[in-house]
Design a protein around this motif. Sequence first.
Motif, PDB file in Angstrom:
ATOM      1  N   UNK A 109      23.811  16.138 -11.408  1.00 48.31           N
ATOM      2  CA  UNK A 109      25.148  16.630 -11.103  1.00 48.31           C
ATOM      3  C   UNK A 109      26.107  15.503 -10.740  1.00 48.31           C
ATOM      4  N   UNK A 110      25.646  14.554  -9.925  1.00 49.71           N
ATOM      5  CA  UNK A 110      26.509  13.456  -9.498  1.00 49.71           C
ATOM      6  C   UNK A 110      26.851  12.515 -10.653  1.00 49.71           C
ATOM      7  N   UNK A 111      25.904  12.303 -11.557  1.00 55.24           N
ATOM      8  CA  UNK A 111      26.195  11.459 -12.728  1.00 55.24           C
ATOM      9  C   UNK A 111      27.253  12.124 -13.601  1.00 55.24           C
ATOM     10  N   UNK A 112      27.117  13.428 -13.822  1.00 52.74           N
ATOM     11  CA  UNK A 112      28.107  14.132 -14.637  1.00 52.74           C
ATOM     12  C   UNK A 112      29.493  14.074 -13.995  1.00 52.74           C
ATOM     13  N   UNK A 113      29.555  14.166 -12.672  1.00 45.62           N
ATOM     14  CA  UNK A 113      30.849  14.060 -11.986  1.00 45.62           C
ATOM     15  C   UNK A 113      31.458  12.677 -12.208  1.00 45.62           C
ATOM     16  N   UNK A 114      30.620  11.659 -12.202  1.00 44.78           N
ATOM     17  CA  UNK A 114      31.101  10.278 -12.284  1.00 44.78           C
ATOM     18  C   UNK A 114      31.535   9.877 -13.680  1.00 44.78           C
ATOM     19  N   UNK A 115      30.887  10.415 -14.712  1.00 38.94           N
ATOM     20  CA  UNK A 115      31.180   9.936 -16.064  1.00 38.94           C
ATOM     21  C   UNK A 115      32.216  10.785 -16.781  1.00 38.94           C
ATOM     22  N   UNK A 116      32.616  11.904 -16.168  1.00 38.12           N
ATOM     23  CA  UNK A 116      33.777  12.626 -16.655  1.00 38.12           C
ATOM     24  C   UNK A 116      33.578  13.444 -17.913  1.00 38.12           C
ATOM     25  N   UNK A 117      34.468  13.257 -18.874  1.00 41.89           N
ATOM     26  CA  UNK A 117      34.535  14.118 -20.060  1.00 41.89           C
ATOM     27  C   UNK A 117      33.442  13.762 -21.068  1.00 41.89           C
ATOM     28  N   UNK A 118      32.215  14.105 -20.690  1.00 47.00           N
ATOM     29  CA  UNK A 118      31.039  13.818 -21.511  1.00 47.00           C
ATOM     30  C   UNK A 118      30.211  15.095 -21.617  1.00 47.00           C
ATOM     31  N   UNK A 119      29.625  15.340 -22.768  1.00 46.95           N
ATOM     32  CA  UNK A 119      28.797  16.531 -22.962  1.00 46.95           C
ATOM     33  C   UNK A 119      27.586  16.511 -22.038  1.00 46.95           C
ATOM     34  N   UNK A 120      27.371  17.598 -21.324  1.00 47.00           N
ATOM     35  CA  UNK A 120      26.191  17.752 -20.468  1.00 47.00           C
ATOM     36  C   UNK A 120      25.098  18.416 -21.299  1.00 47.00           C
ATOM     37  N   UNK A 121      24.097  17.625 -21.675  1.00 51.83           N
ATOM     38  CA  UNK A 121      23.007  18.129 -22.512  1.00 51.83           C
ATOM     39  C   UNK A 121      21.913  18.820 -21.695  1.00 51.83           C
ATOM     40  N   UNK A 122      22.059  18.769 -20.382  1.00 53.99           N
ATOM     41  CA  UNK A 122      21.167  19.546 -19.536  1.00 53.99           C
ATOM     42  C   UNK A 122      20.041  18.785 -18.855  1.00 53.99           C
ATOM     43  N   UNK A 123      19.426  19.483 -17.912  1.00 51.14           N
ATOM     44  CA  UNK A 123      18.274  18.961 -17.164  1.00 51.14           C
ATOM     45  C   UNK A 123      17.021  19.406 -17.902  1.00 51.14           C
ATOM     46  N   UNK A 124      16.233  18.426 -18.352  1.00 53.18           N
ATOM     47  CA  UNK A 124      15.117  18.724 -19.237  1.00 53.18           C
ATOM     48  C   UNK A 124      13.793  18.220 -18.673  1.00 53.18           C
ATOM     49  N   UNK A 125      12.725  18.485 -19.409  1.00 53.02           N
ATOM     50  CA  UNK A 125      11.384  18.021 -19.048  1.00 53.02           C
ATOM     51  C   UNK A 125      10.725  17.384 -20.270  1.00 53.02           C
ATOM     52  N   UNK A 126       9.872  16.404 -20.028  1.00 47.04           N
ATOM     53  CA  UNK A 126       9.182  15.735 -21.131  1.00 47.04           C
ATOM     54  C   UNK A 126       7.895  15.086 -20.616  1.00 47.04           C
ATOM     55  N   UNK A 127       7.006  14.783 -21.543  1.00 48.57           N
ATOM     56  CA  UNK A 127       5.726  14.156 -21.200  1.00 48.57           C
ATOM     57  C   UNK A 127       5.818  12.638 -21.373  1.00 48.57           C
TER      58      UNK A 127
END
Length: 228
Positions: A109-127
Amino acid sequence: MVRIVLDAGHGGKDSGAVGNGLREKDLTLNIVKKIGDMLKDYEGVEIIYTRTDDRFIELSERAAIANRAKADYFISVHINAGGGTGFESYIFNNTKDAKTIAYQNVIHSEIMKAIGNVTDRGKKRANYAVLRETHMPALLTENLFIDNKNDAAKLDSEQFLLQVAYGHVQGIAKAFGLKKKAKPQPEPQQKPSDKKLYRVQVGAFADRGNAERLAEELKKKGYPAIIV
């Protein structure tokens, strides 16, 4: 004391993704060094880097560095590729650890606030190995797409990389309840001409407050900064 391991993705013979004249390994190291520099302004933080120069480190060794240090948190910084756009973050796909999930929510959330008008691709999981093999809460961030012309233009900007780093720092500080030091650490004096003037663009942030705070961060470190 909160022990944070900062991992700049790729390095050495492994350039990571490349595109538009940029290399992932260079961008990740730039961002990680900025994160570490900003975290020095907080009380009770120990910063450990997996690399501070252009060298190759195995994925298992990156995790081992954090495990040996008994770190409280591991964060690995990457740049994406594959034709998309925007920002996304990852935690290990099998984790049920409440702290890992909570930290991802806050930092993302804080990164998205800081970088502004950028697509939020979401919080994901990976191996991913660095998420699977670390023994503490861990996060991997994918900061825009190096092979997307518009994303690459942002990544080629020092101010944007500062915004990315600032978002990571704000997230870490919020997640761990870090407090700013009463006085900034003294730094070697430089002539004003030796320091780059940073123009902090309000429109590049999600809100003006983040632009103002980043400008203050830069001024405290002795860098000229103006809001435009």
